[in-house]
Design a protein around this motif. Structure first.
Motif, PDB file in Angstrom:
ATOM      1  N   GLU A 251      -5.366  24.353   8.212  1.00  0.00           N
ATOM      2  CA  GLU A 251      -5.241  23.254   9.180  1.00  0.00           C
ATOM      3  C   GLU A 251      -6.401  22.255   9.094  1.00  0.00           C
ATOM      4  OE1 GLU A 251      -4.549  23.479  13.739  1.00  0.00           O
ATOM      5  OE2 GLU A 251      -3.377  25.011  12.684  1.00  0.00           O
ATOM      6  N   SER A 252      -7.636  22.790   8.960  1.00  0.00           N
ATOM      7  CA  SER A 252      -8.800  21.890   8.974  1.00  0.00           C
ATOM      8  C   SER A 252      -8.893  21.085   7.673  1.00  0.00           C
ATOM      9  CB  SER A 252     -10.076  22.675   9.193  1.00  0.00           C
ATOM     10  OG  SER A 252     -10.263  23.538   8.103  1.00  0.00           O
ATOM     11  N   ALA A 253      -8.119  21.500   6.650  1.00  0.00           N
ATOM     12  CA  ALA A 253      -8.167  20.781   5.370  1.00  0.00           C
ATOM     13  C   ALA A 253      -6.990  19.825   5.217  1.00  0.00           C
ATOM     14  CB  ALA A 253      -8.145  21.792   4.222  1.00  0.00           C
ATOM     15  N   PHE A 254      -6.173  19.720   6.249  1.00  0.00           N
ATOM     16  CA  PHE A 254      -4.942  18.922   6.143  1.00  0.00           C
ATOM     17  C   PHE A 254      -5.255  17.434   6.045  1.00  0.00           C
ATOM     18  CE2 PHE A 254      -1.067  17.083   8.310  1.00  0.00           C
ATOM     19  CZ  PHE A 254      -0.218  17.303   7.222  1.00  0.00           C
ATOM     20  N   VAL A 255      -4.679  16.798   5.036  1.00  0.00           N
ATOM     21  CA  VAL A 255      -4.885  15.346   4.870  1.00  0.00           C
ATOM     22  C   VAL A 255      -3.689  14.591   5.427  1.00  0.00           C
ATOM     23  CG1 VAL A 255      -5.266  13.492   3.178  1.00  0.00           C
ATOM     24  CG2 VAL A 255      -6.357  15.727   2.850  1.00  0.00           C
ATOM     25  N   GLY A 256      -2.472  15.089   5.170  1.00  0.00           N
ATOM     26  CA  GLY A 256      -1.279  14.423   5.706  1.00  0.00           C
ATOM     27  C   GLY A 256      -0.039  14.809   4.929  1.00  0.00           C
ATOM     28  N   ALA A 257       1.095  14.365   5.439  1.00  0.00           N
ATOM     29  CA  ALA A 257       2.375  14.664   4.786  1.00  0.00           C
ATOM     30  C   ALA A 257       2.892  13.397   4.118  1.00  0.00           C
ATOM     31  CB  ALA A 257       3.383  15.152   5.822  1.00  0.00           C
ATOM     32  N   VAL A 258       3.467  13.581   2.924  1.00  0.00           N
ATOM     33  CA  VAL A 258       4.005  12.433   2.193  1.00  0.00           C
ATOM     34  C   VAL A 258       5.493  12.670   1.954  1.00  0.00           C
ATOM     35  CG1 VAL A 258       3.866  11.078   0.061  1.00  0.00           C
ATOM     36  CG2 VAL A 258       1.787  12.051   1.056  1.00  0.00           C
ATOM     37  N   ALA A 259       6.316  11.670   2.293  1.00  0.00           N
ATOM     38  CA  ALA A 259       7.769  11.819   2.103  1.00  0.00           C
ATOM     39  C   ALA A 259       8.141  11.375   0.688  1.00  0.00           C
ATOM     40  CB  ALA A 259       8.512  10.972   3.132  1.00  0.00           C
TER      41      ALA A 259
ATOM     42  N   MET B 229       0.839  -1.207   0.000  1.00  0.00           N
ATOM     43  CA  MET B 229       0.000   0.000   0.000  1.00  0.00           C
ATOM     44  C   MET B 229       0.877   1.262   0.000  1.00  0.00           C
ATOM     45  SD  MET B 229      -3.166   0.704   2.515  1.00  0.00           S
ATOM     46  CE  MET B 229      -3.714  -0.969   2.303  1.00  0.00           C
ATOM     47  N   SER B 230       0.505   2.281  -0.775  1.00  0.00           N
ATOM     48  CA  SER B 230       1.356   3.472  -0.874  1.00  0.00           C
ATOM     49  C   SER B 230       1.121   4.389   0.321  1.00  0.00           C
ATOM     50  CB  SER B 230       1.025   4.232  -2.151  1.00  0.00           C
ATOM     51  OG  SER B 230      -0.219   4.868  -1.982  1.00  0.00           O
ATOM     52  N   ALA B 231       2.070   5.374   0.451  1.00  0.00           N
ATOM     53  CA  ALA B 231       1.931   6.326   1.556  1.00  0.00           C
ATOM     54  C   ALA B 231       0.610   7.085   1.428  1.00  0.00           C
ATOM     55  CB  ALA B 231       3.111   7.294   1.523  1.00  0.00           C
ATOM     56  N   LEU B 232       0.208   7.390   0.181  1.00  0.00           N
ATOM     57  CA  LEU B 232      -1.022   8.162  -0.006  1.00  0.00           C
ATOM     58  C   LEU B 232      -2.263   7.354   0.397  1.00  0.00           C
ATOM     59  CD1 LEU B 232      -2.384  10.734  -0.865  1.00  0.00           C
ATOM     60  CD2 LEU B 232      -2.388   9.909  -3.219  1.00  0.00           C
ATOM     61  N   THR B 233      -2.314   6.099  -0.004  1.00  0.00           N
ATOM     62  CA  THR B 233      -3.499   5.314   0.381  1.00  0.00           C
ATOM     63  C   THR B 233      -3.563   5.145   1.899  1.00  0.00           C
ATOM     64  OG1 THR B 233      -2.290   3.304  -0.192  1.00  0.00           O
ATOM     65  CG2 THR B 233      -3.940   4.048  -1.780  1.00  0.00           C
ATOM     66  N   ASP B 234      -2.393   5.070   2.537  1.00  0.00           N
ATOM     67  CA  ASP B 234      -2.371   5.025   4.014  1.00  0.00           C
ATOM     68  C   ASP B 234      -3.044   6.266   4.598  1.00  0.00           C
ATOM     69  OD1 ASP B 234      -1.248   2.639   4.491  1.00  0.00           O
ATOM     70  OD2 ASP B 234       0.812   3.379   4.782  1.00  0.00           O
ATOM     71  N   LEU B 235      -2.671   7.435   4.018  1.00  0.00           N
ATOM     72  CA  LEU B 235      -3.263   8.689   4.520  1.00  0.00           C
ATOM     73  C   LEU B 235      -4.768   8.707   4.281  1.00  0.00           C
ATOM     74  CD1 LEU B 235      -0.988  11.636   3.285  1.00  0.00           C
ATOM     75  CD2 LEU B 235      -1.135  10.613   5.545  1.00  0.00           C
ATOM     76  N   LEU B 236      -5.159   8.296   3.083  1.00  0.00           N
ATOM     77  CA  LEU B 236      -6.583   8.350   2.726  1.00  0.00           C
ATOM     78  C   LEU B 236      -7.406   7.407   3.595  1.00  0.00           C
ATOM     79  CD1 LEU B 236      -6.194   8.561  -1.163  1.00  0.00           C
ATOM     80  CD2 LEU B 236      -6.946  10.393   0.375  1.00  0.00           C
ATOM     81  N   ARG B 237      -6.815   6.277   3.914  1.00  0.00           N
ATOM     82  CA  ARG B 237      -7.515   5.308   4.769  1.00  0.00           C
ATOM     83  C   ARG B 237      -7.855   5.932   6.126  1.00  0.00           C
ATOM     84  NH1 ARG B 237      -8.043  -0.180   6.139  1.00  0.00           N
ATOM     85  NH2 ARG B 237      -7.037  -1.075   4.344  1.00  0.00           N
ATOM     86  N   ASP B 238      -6.949   6.772   6.639  1.00  0.00           N
ATOM     87  CA  ASP B 238      -7.216   7.416   7.933  1.00  0.00           C
ATOM     88  C   ASP B 238      -8.163   8.600   7.801  1.00  0.00           C
ATOM     89  OD1 ASP B 238      -5.585   5.698   9.224  1.00  0.00           O
ATOM     90  OD2 ASP B 238      -3.812   6.996   9.156  1.00  0.00           O
ATOM     91  N   TRP B 239      -8.028   9.315   6.673  1.00  0.00           N
ATOM     92  CA  TRP B 239      -8.721  10.594   6.530  1.00  0.00           C
ATOM     93  C   TRP B 239     -10.162  10.449   6.027  1.00  0.00           C
ATOM     94  CZ3 TRP B 239     -10.079  13.281   1.855  1.00  0.00           C
ATOM     95  CH2 TRP B 239     -10.398  14.633   2.029  1.00  0.00           C
ATOM     96  N   MET B 240     -10.349   9.578   5.050  1.00  0.00           N
ATOM     97  CA  MET B 240     -11.673   9.528   4.396  1.00  0.00           C
ATOM     98  C   MET B 240     -12.836   9.208   5.333  1.00  0.00           C
ATOM     99  SD  MET B 240     -10.854   8.043   0.608  1.00  0.00           S
ATOM    100  CE  MET B 240     -12.451   7.352   0.375  1.00  0.00           C
ATOM    101  N   PRO B 241     -12.693   8.248   6.247  1.00  0.00           N
ATOM    102  CA  PRO B 241     -13.860   7.906   7.072  1.00  0.00           C
ATOM    103  C   PRO B 241     -14.378   9.079   7.905  1.00  0.00           C
ATOM    104  CG  PRO B 241     -12.134   6.252   7.314  1.00  0.00           C
ATOM    105  CD  PRO B 241     -11.535   7.394   6.546  1.00  0.00           C
ATOM    106  N   HIS B 242     -13.558  10.130   8.086  1.00  0.00           N
ATOM    107  CA  HIS B 242     -13.998  11.275   8.894  1.00  0.00           C
ATOM    108  C   HIS B 242     -14.651  12.368   8.061  1.00  0.00           C
ATOM    109  CE1 HIS B 242     -11.938   9.411  12.181  1.00  0.00           C
ATOM    110  NE2 HIS B 242     -10.849   9.317  11.435  1.00  0.00           N
ATOM    111  N   GLN B 243     -14.709  12.154   6.742  1.00  0.00           N
ATOM    112  CA  GLN B 243     -15.289  13.201   5.910  1.00  0.00           C
ATOM    113  C   GLN B 243     -16.801  13.015   5.823  1.00  0.00           C
ATOM    114  OE1 GLN B 243     -13.067  15.567   5.264  1.00  0.00           O
ATOM    115  NE2 GLN B 243     -11.848  14.100   6.436  1.00  0.00           N
ATOM    116  N   ARG B 244     -17.527  14.131   5.838  1.00  0.00           N
ATOM    117  CA  ARG B 244     -18.995  14.052   5.832  1.00  0.00           C
ATOM    118  C   ARG B 244     -19.516  13.318   4.613  1.00  0.00           C
ATOM    119  NH1 ARG B 244     -21.288  19.131   8.710  1.00  0.00           N
ATOM    120  NH2 ARG B 244     -23.265  18.212   8.104  1.00  0.00           N
ATOM    121  N   TRP B 245     -18.828  13.494   3.473  1.00  0.00           N
ATOM    122  CA  TRP B 245     -19.325  12.901   2.226  1.00  0.00           C
ATOM    123  C   TRP B 245     -19.048  11.401   2.140  1.00  0.00           C
ATOM    124  CZ3 TRP B 245     -14.840  10.991   0.392  1.00  0.00           C
ATOM    125  CH2 TRP B 245     -13.664  11.720   0.612  1.00  0.00           C
TER     126      TRP B 245
END
Ligand SMILES: Nc1ncnc2c1ncn2[C@@H]1O[C@H](COP(=O)(O)OP(=O)(O)O)[C@@H](O)[C@H]1O
Ligand SMILES: O=P(O)(O)O[C@H]1O[C@H](CO)[C@@H](O[C@H]2O[C@H](CO)[C@@H](O)[C@H](O)[C@H]2O)[C@H](O)[C@H]1O
Length: 456
Positions: free
Chosen positions: A74-82, A1-17
């Motif tokens: 800040e409220s729009a932050f999804v994550g940092a990718v190296a 799994m890529s760094a981006l999908t890792d971030l999305l996995r954490d971030w998406m479930p908290h989005q209203r949509w």
């Protein structure tokens, strides 16, 4: 799994949509492309989530990228990718004002970027260059308002095929109907499977300024009535009946124009039984989620059976599909009907099916009931206010029907078994909607069902 999908996995479930909160994910994959290369870099991702308990879903996620953390985002932050020895910072591009002009610029240019196609609507004026402000309180979709000129609705969950909202608005352009907000353009993305048609990503529409939605206006009127527990609806300031009548006329006008520019077909013999069976199936599925519905099942099934028995003449046509007071805007001059997407939970193909326009009438009648009774949720034993609520609903429902029949020449509400069944079917849908989203409101449609199934 890529760094981006890792971030999305954490971030998406908290989005209203994100519509599948609480489901167990078995996999996540994404494919993305760059929509803009600078100021800020803007990328668009199709994110496919697979679940343990059913079919996968694909969501559209636009991201903006910065070399440094942006404090105001800040409220729009999804994550940092190296990468390349340094970090880049990903933000929700719909909340990053600097990234919002891009959608309109591409529309003006009718661009194709990677799999994404931008389609301006004819000669419509698109306010290129303005930044967009996100609409708060959005649910399944995300909208951006550009000045007071245009509104872009991003459909988060991708489904192959043209979204009915775009399809209907596009067809209605020819009619110059005064009760819709004209289409300015739309955006599509190719499906990864070339056998499928592209999915609609977004719709750009004229913004209707200085308007208030019907739910807000109707509930203000109900509040006025509750303040004066011993006065009738027509004696209180803020009576809504004239607006309800105009709303009925606006609904009839939109229906007439939809019938003119989109297909119609008289209901055949088998339609009635099929419509009854479909409502029956919806009830069976709803009982699984809202077991209290089982008590009403016999009464509901006889309402549905009456549809098949009575066979009122029906000309099937394209309809709104989810008409309620929250979907209409009151301007200084009249009503505008929004959001022709149909019920968000239904698959796209079924939302495009021809149906009786009485479905929409039933949706709006249910909404008058909701507006009248939602304040009783907090005061279930207030008999005086319950009586007033009943009066307000009856008055406004009758006014709406009067407006509809004056404009169409057809009285939609004269004791039609089909209308009654559609109201019941909508209330069943609402029970599921409320159980999932606002359980404290479940009693509103449940109580309505008792009234609909008990003999008058
Ligand atoms: N053309 C428009 N002009 C002004 N406001 C609009 C317009 N379209 C939508 N809105 C506002 O945005 C809200 C959500 O729009 P809607 O199309 O119903 O989105 P959703 O599908 O997310 O419910 C509406 O209730 C309305 O207040
Ligand atoms: O998000 P949508 O506007 O497409 O519609 C969904 O959410 C609505 C709630 O916002 C829901 O409508 C129900 O609640 C309304 C009051 O909030 C009421 O006016 C409607 O009559 C009632 O159906 C709608 O059903 C659902 O599809």
């Amino acid at each position: 799994m890529s760094a981006l999908t890792d971030l999305l996995r954490d971030w998406m479930p908290h989005q209203r949509w994100f519509g599948s909160k609480g489901r167990e994910w078995t996999d996540i994959s994404e494919d993305g492309f760059l929509l803009d290369r600078s100021d800020p870099v803007l990328s668009v991702h199709r994110v496919r989530v697979t679940y343990a308990d059913g079919p996968s879903e694909t969501y559209l996620v636009p991201l903006s990228w910065r070399d440094h953390p942006a404090e105001d985002l800040e409220s729009a932050f999804v994550g940092a990718v190296a990468g390349d020895g340094r970090e880049t910072y990903a933000y929700d591009a719909m909340r990053d004002r600097d990234a919002t002009a891009s959608w309109l610029i591409h529309l003006v240019n009718a661009s194709t970027v990677g799999p994404m196609h931008f389609h301006p609507a004819g000669v419509a004026y698109i306010p290129e260059g303005l930044p967009g402000d996100i609409v708060s309180g959005e649910q399944s979709n995300t909208s951006l308002i550009y000045g007071s000129e245009a509104i872009l609705k991003l459909f988060r969950r991708l489904e192959p095929g043209l979204n009915p909202d775009v399809e209907v608005h596009d067809a209605l352009r020819r009619t110059e109907n005064p009760h819709i907000a004209p289409l300015l353009g739309h955006i599509e993305i190719d499906d990864p499977d070339p056998a499928n048609p592209p999915a609609t990503v977004a719709m750009l529409q004229t913004f209707v300024p200085n308007a208030s939605d019907g739910w807000r206006l109707a509930t203000a009127s109900v509040r006025d009535l509750y303040m004066e527990g011993d006065l009738h609806a027509d004696e209180v300031g803020g009576d809504f009946a004239a607006d309800s009548e105009r709303l009925g006329a606006a609904t009839a006008s939109v229906h007439a124009d939809m019938a003119q520019v989109l297909p119609t077909e008289p209901a055949g013999d088998d339609w009635y039984a099929a419509a009854a069976a479909q409502m029956d199936e919806r009830l069976t599925a709803a009982i699984e989620i809202v077991p209290q519905l089982a008590e009403q099942a016999d009464g509901l099934r006889s309402l549905y059976a009456e549809v098949a028995r009575s066979r009122e003449p029906v000309v099937r046509q394209r309809i709104h599909g989810d008409l309620h007071l929250g979907q209409v805007l009151r301007t200084a001059t009249g009503w505008i009907v929004l959001d022709f997407e149909g019920e968000p939970a239904r698959p796209l193909a079924s939302r495009r099916e021809l149906d009786s326009p009485l479905r929409d009438v039933a949706g709006m009648l249910r909404s008058f009931d909701y507006a009248a009774r939602h304040m009783l949720v907090e005061q279930p034993d207030d008999a005086q206010r319950a009586y007033r609520a009943q009066e307000w609903a009856a008055r406004n429902r009758a006014a709406y029907c009067d407006g509809y029949s004056a404009a169409s020449g057809l009285d939609p509400c004269g004791g039609s078994p089909l209308l009654r069944a559609f109201e019941a079917d909508k209330a069943v849908y609402e029970c599921v909607y409320e159980a999932r989203n606002r359980p404290h409101w479940l009693m509103i449609p449940l109580n309505s069902l008792s009234r609909l199934t008990s003999p008058e």
